[in-house]
Design a protein around this motif. Structure first.
Motif, PDB file in Angstrom:
ATOM      1  N   ARG A 175       0.345  -0.302   5.822  1.00  0.00           N
ATOM      2  CA  ARG A 175       0.011  -1.416   6.661  1.00  0.00           C
ATOM      3  C   ARG A 175      -0.256  -0.961   7.921  1.00  0.00           C
ATOM      4  O   ARG A 175      -1.054  -1.325   8.672  1.00  0.00           O
ATOM      5  CB  ARG A 175       1.093  -2.317   6.400  1.00  0.00           C
ATOM      6  N   LYS A 176       0.779   0.063   8.395  1.00  0.00           N
ATOM      7  CA  LYS A 176       0.314   0.399   9.792  1.00  0.00           C
ATOM      8  C   LYS A 176      -0.820   1.226   9.920  1.00  0.00           C
ATOM      9  O   LYS A 176      -1.607   1.327  11.273  1.00  0.00           O
ATOM     10  CB  LYS A 176       1.713   1.378  10.283  1.00  0.00           C
ATOM     11  N   ALA A 177      -1.098   2.110   8.939  1.00  0.00           N
ATOM     12  CA  ALA A 177      -2.324   2.872   8.895  1.00  0.00           C
ATOM     13  C   ALA A 177      -3.597   1.926   9.101  1.00  0.00           C
ATOM     14  O   ALA A 177      -4.601   2.490   9.723  1.00  0.00           O
ATOM     15  CB  ALA A 177      -2.276   3.897   7.808  1.00  0.00           C
ATOM     16  N   GLU A 178      -3.530   0.868   8.288  1.00  0.00           N
ATOM     17  CA  GLU A 178      -4.583   0.190   8.230  1.00  0.00           C
ATOM     18  C   GLU A 178      -4.789  -0.551   9.510  1.00  0.00           C
ATOM     19  O   GLU A 178      -6.060  -0.686  10.207  1.00  0.00           O
ATOM     20  CB  GLU A 178      -4.501  -1.115   7.105  1.00  0.00           C
ATOM     21  N   ARG A 223       7.998   3.543  -2.205  1.00  0.00           N
ATOM     22  CA  ARG A 223       7.008   2.703  -2.074  1.00  0.00           C
ATOM     23  C   ARG A 223       6.673   1.734  -1.018  1.00  0.00           C
ATOM     24  O   ARG A 223       5.694   1.335  -0.535  1.00  0.00           O
ATOM     25  CB  ARG A 223       6.809   1.795  -3.484  1.00  0.00           C
ATOM     26  N   LYS A 224       8.058   1.297  -0.739  1.00  0.00           N
ATOM     27  CA  LYS A 224       7.992   0.132   0.533  1.00  0.00           C
ATOM     28  C   LYS A 224       7.687   1.007   1.746  1.00  0.00           C
ATOM     29  O   LYS A 224       6.720   0.251   2.830  1.00  0.00           O
ATOM     30  CB  LYS A 224       9.388  -0.265   0.780  1.00  0.00           C
ATOM     31  N   ARG A 225       8.265   2.308   2.013  1.00  0.00           N
ATOM     32  CA  ARG A 225       7.837   3.010   3.032  1.00  0.00           C
ATOM     33  C   ARG A 225       6.205   3.200   3.066  1.00  0.00           C
ATOM     34  O   ARG A 225       5.498   3.223   4.210  1.00  0.00           O
ATOM     35  CB  ARG A 225       8.698   4.335   3.294  1.00  0.00           C
TER      36      ARG A 225
END
Length: 312
Positions: A171-174, A163-165
């Motif tokens: 977040r990175k994708a956003e 879940r953290k990954r």
């Protein structure tokens, strides 16, 4: 040893009883009865018997009676003793039978107790085995629960890590999406500006081309009209006319090569005489005037021309 004694006593009693019966039979002889008279050979013994002392006879008889009574008393005492011994033997036999019966009961009781003890031992062993199995099952269940708990904890840890990954990836994708969206917005803005600039340039060029085309079209049409006139004049020069053609015409289609060579002609409509004369004039000319300029030639390479004989 007890078995031998149990047989010895009854045998002794039986032998004693038989011996006593024989003695009783022997003593049962009636000594009081007087002896049977025997035949006398002569009268002399009878005479002698008369002179026998009666007192001695009486004494002798009394002694015999006493002896018989003593024998009877002894026999009775012996018989009583035998009866006593028989009773004691019977009692002993009964006691022995009771003892044997008791021993048999004790043996059976011991067998029952042994069987019960064996059954109890077997049941205890079975219970012990079942307890061991239960303990083993409980231990296996405990280990299974521990393994499941450990697996659940590991799965929860992996799920949390995943879940953290995923959150980090999201977040990175956003961020990447926003960056690409911004780049796309800039690209579209730049593309729009470029298209607008190109459109402006195209509009300016189109306006310029339109102006040039209009000018050129005027020039081409002028040239086409000029060469059309020259072609008609060439046909008129080679046209053989007579009075029957006056006021008549022929419309033909002419195909020309780039050097003006006539590749084909076809009557469209008109007077047949004029049309024959027109085709003959075209064939006689063989080559008609054309422009070397491509745009002018394209207008002339296949033209429809109306020929009307001219008279001076």
């Amino acid at each position: 040893m007890s078995s031998n004694s149990s047989f010895t006593i009854p045998l002794g009693i039986s032998a004693g009883v038989h011996i006593g019966a024989i003695v009783i039979l022997a003593l049962g002889v009636d000594f009081s009865s007087e002896p049977m008279p025997t035949p006398q050979a002569s009268s002399a013994p009878a005479v002698q018997a008369v002179v026998v002392d009666q007192q001695k006879v009486a004494q002798h008889v009394e002694r015999l009676k006493q002896q018989k009574l003593e024998q009877q008393r002894k026999e009775k005492a012996r018989q009583d003793e035998l009866d006593r011994q028989a009773r004691e033997a019977t009692q002993a036999r009964e006691r022995e039978q009771q003892r044997i019966k008791k021993l048999e009961q004790e043996r059976k009781q011991k067998e029952i107790e042994t069987k019960n003890a064996a059954a109890a031992a077997k049941a205890a062993k079975l219970r012990e085995h079942e307890e061991k199995q239960k303990a083993a099952a409980a231990e296996a269940a405990r280990k299974q629960k521990e393994a499941e708990k450990k697996a659940a904890e590991e799965a929860a840890a992996k799920a949390a890590e995943k879940r953290k990954r995923e959150e980090e990836a999201a977040r990175k994708a956003e961020q990447e999406r926003k960056r690409k969206a911004e780049e796309e917005r800039k690209r579209k803005a730049e593309e729009q500006a470029r298209r607008e600039q190109e459109q402006m340039m195209q509009d300016a060029l189109a306006a310029e081309q339109a102006a040039l085309s209009q000018t050129r079209n005027k020039q081409v049409m002028s040239e086409v009209q000029r060469y059309t006139s020259m072609i008609r004049a060439t046909i008129q020069r080679n046209l053989v006319v007579d009075e029957s053609m006056r006021g008549k015409s022929c419309r033909v289609n002419i195909r020309l090569a780039q050097d003006g060579f006539v590749t084909g002609s076809q009557v469209i409509s008109g007077d047949s005489v004029v049309c024959r004369a027109t085709k003959a004039a075209i064939n006689k000319a063989g080559r008609l005037p054309v422009s070397s300029e491509a745009d002018v030639y394209n207008k002339l390479k296949e033209i429809n021309l109306t020929v009307q004989p001219e008279f001076n």
